[in-house]
Design a protein around this motif. Structure first.
Motif, PDB file in Angstrom:
ATOM      1  N   ALA A   1       0.758  -1.245   0.000  1.00 12.81           N
ATOM      2  CA  ALA A   1       0.000   0.000   0.000  1.00 12.81           C
ATOM      3  C   ALA A   1       0.786   1.292   0.000  1.00 12.81           C
ATOM      4  O   ALA A   1       0.317   2.287  -0.527  1.00 12.81           O
ATOM      5  CB  ALA A   1      -0.894   0.008   1.224  1.00 12.81           C
TER       6      ALA A   1
ATOM      7  N   CYS B   1       3.508   4.436  -0.425  1.00 13.54           N
ATOM      8  CA  CYS B   1       3.451   5.256  -1.624  1.00 13.54           C
ATOM      9  C   CYS B   1       4.703   6.107  -1.808  1.00 13.54           C
ATOM     10  O   CYS B   1       4.778   7.210  -1.289  1.00 13.54           O
ATOM     11  CB  CYS B   1       2.235   6.169  -1.524  1.00 13.54           C
ATOM     12  SG  CYS B   1       0.745   5.340  -0.962  1.00 13.54           S
TER      13      CYS B   1
ATOM     14  N   ARG C   1       3.094   6.427  -9.449  1.00 13.77           N
ATOM     15  CA  ARG C   1       4.124   6.034  -8.485  1.00 13.77           C
ATOM     16  C   ARG C   1       4.036   4.550  -8.186  1.00 13.77           C
ATOM     17  O   ARG C   1       3.008   3.909  -8.400  1.00 13.77           O
ATOM     18  CB  ARG C   1       3.974   6.825  -7.189  1.00 13.77           C
ATOM     19  CG  ARG C   1       2.698   6.484  -6.440  1.00 13.77           C
ATOM     20  CD  ARG C   1       2.481   7.433  -5.270  1.00 13.77           C
ATOM     21  NE  ARG C   1       1.260   7.111  -4.546  1.00 13.77           N
ATOM     22  CZ  ARG C   1       0.666   7.945  -3.709  1.00 13.77           C
ATOM     23  NH1 ARG C   1       1.155   9.147  -3.527  1.00 13.77           N
ATOM     24  NH2 ARG C   1      -0.426   7.579  -3.071  1.00 13.77           N
TER      25      ARG C   1
ATOM     26  N   ASP D   1      -6.525   8.269  -0.902  1.00 12.17           N
ATOM     27  CA  ASP D   1      -6.124   8.327   0.502  1.00 12.17           C
ATOM     28  C   ASP D   1      -6.979   9.378   1.212  1.00 12.17           C
ATOM     29  O   ASP D   1      -6.847  10.570   0.951  1.00 12.17           O
ATOM     30  CB  ASP D   1      -4.639   8.695   0.618  1.00 12.17           C
ATOM     31  CG  ASP D   1      -3.730   7.616   0.046  1.00 12.17           C
ATOM     32  OD1 ASP D   1      -4.116   6.437   0.072  1.00 12.17           O
ATOM     33  OD2 ASP D   1      -2.627   7.960  -0.409  1.00 12.17           O
TER      34      ASP D   1
ATOM     35  N   HIS E   1      -4.167   8.091   7.440  1.00 10.65           N
ATOM     36  CA  HIS E   1      -5.153   8.054   6.351  1.00 10.65           C
ATOM     37  C   HIS E   1      -5.695   6.647   6.125  1.00 10.65           C
ATOM     38  O   HIS E   1      -5.098   5.666   6.556  1.00 10.65           O
ATOM     39  CB  HIS E   1      -4.553   8.608   5.056  1.00 10.65           C
ATOM     40  CG  HIS E   1      -3.472   7.759   4.439  1.00 10.65           C
ATOM     41  ND1 HIS E   1      -2.159   7.798   4.844  1.00 10.65           N
ATOM     42  CD2 HIS E   1      -3.529   6.859   3.428  1.00 10.65           C
ATOM     43  CE1 HIS E   1      -1.438   6.964   4.112  1.00 10.65           C
ATOM     44  NE2 HIS E   1      -2.246   6.370   3.246  1.00 10.65           N
TER      45      HIS E   1
ATOM     46  N   HIS F   1      -6.291   4.193   3.123  1.00  9.67           N
ATOM     47  CA  HIS F   1      -6.033   3.910   1.706  1.00  9.67           C
ATOM     48  C   HIS F   1      -7.187   3.025   1.229  1.00  9.67           C
ATOM     49  O   HIS F   1      -7.399   1.913   1.739  1.00  9.67           O
ATOM     50  CB  HIS F   1      -4.678   3.198   1.551  1.00  9.67           C
ATOM     51  CG  HIS F   1      -4.447   2.641   0.181  1.00  9.67           C
ATOM     52  ND1 HIS F   1      -3.742   3.322  -0.788  1.00  9.67           N
ATOM     53  CD2 HIS F   1      -4.827   1.468  -0.384  1.00  9.67           C
ATOM     54  CE1 HIS F   1      -3.698   2.580  -1.896  1.00  9.67           C
ATOM     55  NE2 HIS F   1      -4.356   1.454  -1.671  1.00  9.67           N
TER      56      HIS F   1
HETATM   57 ZN   LIG Z   1      -2.806   5.173  -0.869  1.00  8.06          ZN
END
Ligand SMILES: [Zn+2]
Length: 209
Positions: free
Chosen positions: A15, A17, A124, A142, A196, A198
């Motif tokens: 997950a 980033c 990304r 997010d 956050h 995701h």
């Molecule tokens: Zn994310």
């Protein structure tokens, strides 16, 4: 430091980033499947979402999407527009209407009037790994917080472990998100998701709550 160790774990690699040089991802189809895209846009319109359709995007690195939208309300206004694949935008709209609003009414007696996020589409890779993030295809967003009608702001970073109604609200909607998205990662999942949620509609299946 612990973060470096986590970055090496396969679980964390699902997950997080950060940009990386990556092998070419699966090709993005440049031609929208008109019926699916149209039905998706009709679903968004019918739900009261505010959005605009985007032309297909395929970057040199291999990121992009065939059927994307820029969405500004789900129908709750977003703090900033989000570029997402249309199905992911539709899932976010379902999340707002079917999960977030009922939970807000239950826990606070008030509606959520704004959803805060820090990113949808971004070209990304996954942190420390060779896999592409679902953000690279517009399949992930997010979410960091929610504003209630009385101005109260609930944030994942501050309230997830704080107890009380805000924490119960966040845990409830994370559970509900797993019914709408395919991957849900929260502060309970790893250090990379302390502030956050995701939420993604990629091929993996993981309810990290
Ligand atoms: Zn994310």
């Amino acid at each position: 430091m612990a973060r470096a160790v986590l970055a090496l774990s396969i679980a964390a690699a699902l997950a997080a980033c950060a940009p990386r040089a990556l092998a070419p991802p699966p090709a993005v189809t440049g031609v929208p499947s008109s019926t699916g895209y149209l039905a998706c846009q009709q679903g968004l319109s019918g739900s009261g979402a505010m959005f605009e359709a985007l032309v297909p995007l395929a970057t040199r690195e291999g990121c992009g999407f065939a059927e994307g939208v820029k969405i500004t309300a789900t129908p709750s206004p977003l703090n900033q527009p989000a570029v997402l694949s249309c199905p992911t935008a539709l899932a976010l709209t379902r999340f707002d209407l079917e999960v977030v609003q009922p939970a807000a009414l239950q826990h606070f007696g008030k509606r959520v009037v704004k959803i805060h996020h820090v990113g949808g589409y971004t070209c990304r890779g996954i942190n420390g790994g060779r896999k592409w993030s679902q953000h690279a295809f517009g399949n992930a967003i997010d979410v960091i917080g929610f504003d209630l009608a009385d101005g109260t702001r609930i944030t994942v970073g501050r309230d997830w472990r704080a107890g009380g109604a805000p924490a119960r609200f966040l845990h409830d909607i994370a559970r509900g998100a797993c019914q709408v998205f395919r991957v849900v990662l929260t502060p309970a999942y790893d250090k990379a998701h302390q502030d956050h949620f995701h939420l993604d509609l990629g091929p993996e299946r993981l309810c990290g709550i």
